[in-house]
Design an enzyme around this catalytic site. Sequence first.
Site, mmCIF file in Angstrom:
data_model
loop_
_atom_site.group_PDB
_atom_site.id
_atom_site.type_symbol
_atom_site.label_atom_id
_atom_site.label_comp_id
_atom_site.label_asym_id
_atom_site.label_seq_id
_atom_site.Cartn_x
_atom_site.Cartn_y
_atom_site.Cartn_z
ATOM 1 N N SER A 259 0.663 -0.970 0.150
ATOM 2 C CA SER A 259 0.251 0.222 0.006
ATOM 3 C C SER A 259 0.824 1.112 0.435
ATOM 4 C CB SER A 259 -1.442 -0.130 1.380
ATOM 5 O OG SER A 259 0.039 -0.215 2.213
ATOM 6 N N LYS A 260 0.311 2.653 -0.182
ATOM 7 C CA LYS A 260 1.364 3.831 -0.226
ATOM 8 C C LYS A 260 2.116 3.826 1.150
ATOM 9 C CE LYS A 260 -1.314 6.277 -3.511
ATOM 10 N NZ LYS A 260 -2.630 6.637 -2.933
ATOM 11 N N ARG A 261 0.930 3.547 1.828
ATOM 12 C CA ARG A 261 1.767 3.299 3.187
ATOM 13 C C ARG A 261 3.730 2.586 3.425
ATOM 14 N NH1 ARG A 261 -1.364 1.204 6.485
ATOM 15 N NH2 ARG A 261 -3.176 1.912 5.812
ATOM 16 N N ASP A 262 3.883 1.862 2.933
ATOM 17 C CA ASP A 262 4.785 0.943 2.910
ATOM 18 C C ASP A 262 5.754 1.328 1.829
ATOM 19 O OD1 ASP A 262 3.590 -1.704 4.260
ATOM 20 O OD2 ASP A 262 1.901 -1.878 2.850
ATOM 21 N N GLY A 263 5.506 2.811 1.018
ATOM 22 C CA GLY A 263 6.516 3.139 0.300
ATOM 23 C C GLY A 263 5.911 2.219 -1.150
#
Length: 495
Positions: A259-263
Amino acid sequence: MVLFHLFFSYTKGMKPIRTRFAPSPTGFLHVGGIRTALFAWLLARQNGGQFVLRFEDTDRKREVEGARDHLMLSLHTLGLDYDEGPDIGGPYAPYVQSERLASYQKWAEQLVAAGRAYADPYSSEEVQAFREQAQHAKQPFLYRNHRPDNPPVWDGTQPLRLRSDPKPYQWHDAVMGDLSTGPEVIDDFILIKSDGYPTYNFAHIIDDQEMAITHIIRGQEFIASVPNYLNLYEALGLAAPVMATVPHILAPAGNKKLSKRDGSKDVLDYVREGFMPDALVNFIASLGWNDGSEQEIFSRDELIQKFSLDRVQRSGARFDEQRLLWMNGAWIRQLGLDELYRLTDKPEFWPLDTPTEYDNRGYKTQVLALIQERLKYFAELPGLTPYFFTDLPVDETLISTHKQLKKFSPAELKIMLEQSRASLEQSDFSPTNLQNRLNDLLEQTGQKPAILFSLIRIASTQAPASPGLADTLAVLGKERSLRRIDAQLAALAAV
Ligand code: GLU
């Protein structure tokens, strides 16, 4: 080379390979999107085929302004050049779905005439009620269970649905292998929406046919729909292209989709931060593909030569940013100094207040030569190099928190540093002479490098780490080095 491949594929009696990247202009391009594009590009390039860019913009509500330019810029920046596309045209133009409505209309009418498509008479509330009924009965929802006996004439205001022919399927996916499903997954899906635009499910099949696409490479989220696509290909009397489903990209930890949070960020952001396009391409190719050897660094030409769909793995590929950092570092280390200078010649990659006397190519190249070994991406440079450009104030915590140095009293350190200064003052500050003197100082003081060199390093840079001490001092020069040592001496005297 290209000619050779063309000749080769024709002599084998094969159609030239044509692949496509078909993003929806709904946002930026992250590593997952780029990987699909890259695999399609590699396949086309290694076969002397064509790589096509097509915008799938039939979901008007999701369109994001500027996304088209952004997608094209991302491909150009990574060197994934396309042979045909919205901005450059080509023999199968237009390459934008919203400009191809007449084609979809034509094929849709053909299906209607053959009795293989019909107008959906229900309101969306009614369809929703069917869905809830099925849920209630703990049955999977199938629209075809509600297929109307006498559908109205399709006038373009109702959704148009496929009259499906439920049956089991067996097919081969170039990555996932032999797959099969039963008739229960086949349904009457929407071909054309009530707004007149086709669904992805319909439009991509028409486009791939009209654009002579031979290989579809796409993400795992589409695999469950393939049996329905096969049903539609049959209804249209078309042969399906080769399908290759690439595995999900997984978050660094755990077993969930990235996801976006993971890079999962914009690839252009990586480039802005000083990741090299070649390194990004190398890294992205490795998300789910390897050549079976231990090799990790691949040039673009090597990737073109060695890539193959049957070495794409079936299970999810873990996105590991540490590995990307390592890989980019390896690419940076391969650069000649001139090239490294050219790539880093941007204000944002140098300490903000670079004084003019050091703001020149010769000096910066000397700094780069020292830092190249440890540099992972260019935006790290200002943080790694401030002491080459400015005298940092004495930071006493560098000594008080240093594992070895904190065991000495300020007076002891002062004696050690004075002795060092006296020797360095005699040096011509060439790296060799500095190295000899530093080695002599070890003998004279009876100290280990971890103690003596750390002390001189801290005094002359006010940084916890630096490249090799002799090289660093040589670049700093005699005047600056001694001046900084004097400042440290004064601070030690004041304790
Ligand atoms: N427009 C689809 C997407 O952006 C493309 C899928 C395909 O490659 O067929 O996900």
